[in-house]
Design an enzyme around this catalytic site. Structure first.
Site, PDB file in Angstrom:
ATOM      1  N   ASP A 108      27.603   6.485  36.469  1.00 36.74           N
ATOM      2  CA  ASP A 108      26.180   6.349  36.593  1.00 36.74           C
ATOM      3  C   ASP A 108      25.743   6.796  37.830  1.00 36.74           C
ATOM      4  O   ASP A 108      24.531   7.135  38.173  1.00 36.74           O
ATOM      5  CB  ASP A 108      25.568   5.091  36.294  1.00 36.74           C
ATOM      6  N   LYS A 144      17.923   1.810  36.874  1.00 33.53           N
ATOM      7  CA  LYS A 144      17.473   2.674  35.659  1.00 33.53           C
ATOM      8  C   LYS A 144      17.612   1.873  34.368  1.00 33.53           C
ATOM      9  O   LYS A 144      18.393   0.892  34.199  1.00 33.53           O
ATOM     10  CB  LYS A 144      18.623   3.884  35.632  1.00 33.53           C
TER      11      LYS A 144
HETATM   12  O1  C5P Z   1      32.689   4.798  35.432  1.00 35.13           O
HETATM   13  P1  C5P Z   1      32.246   3.240  35.735  1.00 35.13           P
HETATM   14  O2  C5P Z   1      32.983   2.623  36.558  1.00 35.13           O
HETATM   15  O3  C5P Z   1      30.785   3.209  35.824  1.00 35.13           O
HETATM   16  O4  C5P Z   1      32.892   2.851  34.294  1.00 35.13           O
HETATM   17  C1  C5P Z   1      33.163   1.448  34.158  1.00 35.13           C
HETATM   18  C2  C5P Z   1      34.007   1.071  32.797  1.00 35.13           C
HETATM   19  O5  C5P Z   1      33.014   1.330  31.880  1.00 35.13           O
HETATM   20  C3  C5P Z   1      35.269   2.223  32.792  1.00 35.13           C
HETATM   21  O6  C5P Z   1      36.241   1.750  33.520  1.00 35.13           O
HETATM   22  C4  C5P Z   1      35.102   2.139  31.420  1.00 35.13           C
HETATM   23  O7  C5P Z   1      36.113   1.324  30.873  1.00 35.13           O
HETATM   24  C5  C5P Z   1      33.978   2.288  30.735  1.00 35.13           C
HETATM   25  N1  C5P Z   1      33.164   3.487  30.575  1.00 35.13           N
HETATM   26  C6  C5P Z   1      33.479   4.383  29.355  1.00 35.13           C
HETATM   27  N2  C5P Z   1      32.768   5.319  29.048  1.00 35.13           N
HETATM   28  C7  C5P Z   1      32.080   5.808  29.807  1.00 35.13           C
HETATM   29  C8  C5P Z   1      31.628   5.137  31.092  1.00 35.13           C
HETATM   30  C9  C5P Z   1      32.222   3.895  31.302  1.00 35.13           C
HETATM   31  O8  C5P Z   1      34.503   3.773  28.580  1.00 35.13           O
HETATM   32  N3  C5P Z   1      31.442   6.950  29.632  1.00 35.13           N
END
Ligand code: C5P
Length: 325
Positions: A174, A40
């Protein structure tokens, strides 16, 4: 150079309509289920607030693009695979640098399915990795979504899109998007999805530096704006298929933080500006940047210009893709 036009991938001719999940490209192979997991890009990403749980409140416009990992799911009884006493998960991958252990998001997705379904069958997974890792293209999230969809089909669980999105949200912000793709407006931490139809297919050139970026690290460096940018104009341009206006409205609040961590992002962005596409932007938390082109011909000549300057650009990889529809 990679061409996402190859073999009609963009038009999803292999979608097997007999399968219950219609959101990813799926095909029954001789041995099991094959799933094509797209990358994406974010055309718009605004950070609205920092939340008490450590995440950030976002507003983002995402579209799936024609760069795919392929995953094949089969029944597995190998004793060499790791796994708990009940079921084994044997992940094999063409990219030697990628972990195939329980920390891989694919293996975590298998465990989520086992827990939610009560099934303990062994599973073999072959992954053909084409989407660059730690590059803002959500390859890992797409693979995780493909795993939920693939096992739903292989084990005939009959879960609907809503259930898959719910399980996906446990694995990453995501992941749910891939059950609503090709394009969507996403809020919350990215998991609240409003599907959106692009008014036309977009021609994009992606350029990925050899160095990836950690999403968490990029978010740590972001400044939450006092006056967040509205996404109204880009949503309108996307729905109308107005590429000129889309180009003007491209925005990613994470880009300055990513550029501080990885100067190659700024260098590649400047290179794209000099080539004069309709617009350019970093996707997600980087490190990939992309050019939004006016037509396939422009995408091709821009990609040629980039590949001929490959050494100068530090070995960055170039992908010519289209938005999925
Ligand atoms: O949810 P995911 O594992 O993709 O997110 C990875 C990291 O990115 C999270 O641990 C966080 O530190 C950061 N993040 C964030 N806000 C979001 C998505 C991700 O701060 N909306």
């Amino acid at each position: 150079m990679y061409f996402g036009y190859a073999a009609g991938l963009v038009n999803h001719p292999w979608t097997d309509t007999s399968l219950p999940v219609n959101l990813m490209l799926m095909q029954r192979s001789a041995r099991g289920i094959c799933v094509w997991a797209p990358a994406k890009v974010n055309l718009f990403l605004e950070v609205l607030a920092r939340r008490p749980d450590g995440y950030h409140e976002l507003a983002t416009l995402m579209t799936a693009v024609s760069l795919y990992d392929t995953l094949e799911f089969t029944e597995e009884r190998s004793s060499t695979a790791f796994g708990n006493e009940e079921g084994v998960t044997a992940l094999r991958c063409n990219a030697p640098s990628l972990s195939t252990g329980p920390d891989n998001l694919i293996c975590r997705a298998v465990e989520v399915v086992r827990r939610a379904s009560g099934r303990s069958d062994g599973v073999g997974i072959r992954l053909w990795k084409r989407i660059p890792v730690a590059a803002g293209l959500a390859g890992g999230s797409s693979d995780a979504a493909a795993t939920l969809a693939g096992l739903n089909s292989l084990w005939r669980l009959g879960w609907d899109r809503c259930k898959l999105m719910q399980l996906g949200a446990e694995l990453g912000s995501d992941v749910p998007f891939f059950f609503a793709a090709p394009a969507a407006w996403c809020t919350g931490r990215g998991e609240q999805i409003e599907p959106l139809r692009l008014g036309r297919t977009l021609d994009l050139v992606l350029i990925t530096p050899p160095v990836g970026l950690s999403t968490a690290e990029v978010f740590r460096g972001v400044t939450v704006p006092n006056e967040p940018r509205s996404g109204a104009a880009i949503r309108q341009a996307a729905a109308a298929g107005d590429v000129k206006e889309l180009g003007r409205q491209l925005h990613n609040r994470l880009q300055p933080a990513a550029e501080r961590l990885c100067p190659a992002v700024a260098d590649l962005f400047a290179r794209l500006v000099s080539l004069g596409p309709a617009g350019q932007l970093m996707t997600g938390s980087g490190s990939t940047v992309f050019a939004l082109c006016r037509n396939p011909g422009e995408a091709l000549s821009l990609a040629r210009a980039l590949t001929s300057a490959r050494d100068e650009l530090g070995g960055a990889r170039v992908f010519v893709v289209r938005s999925c529809h």
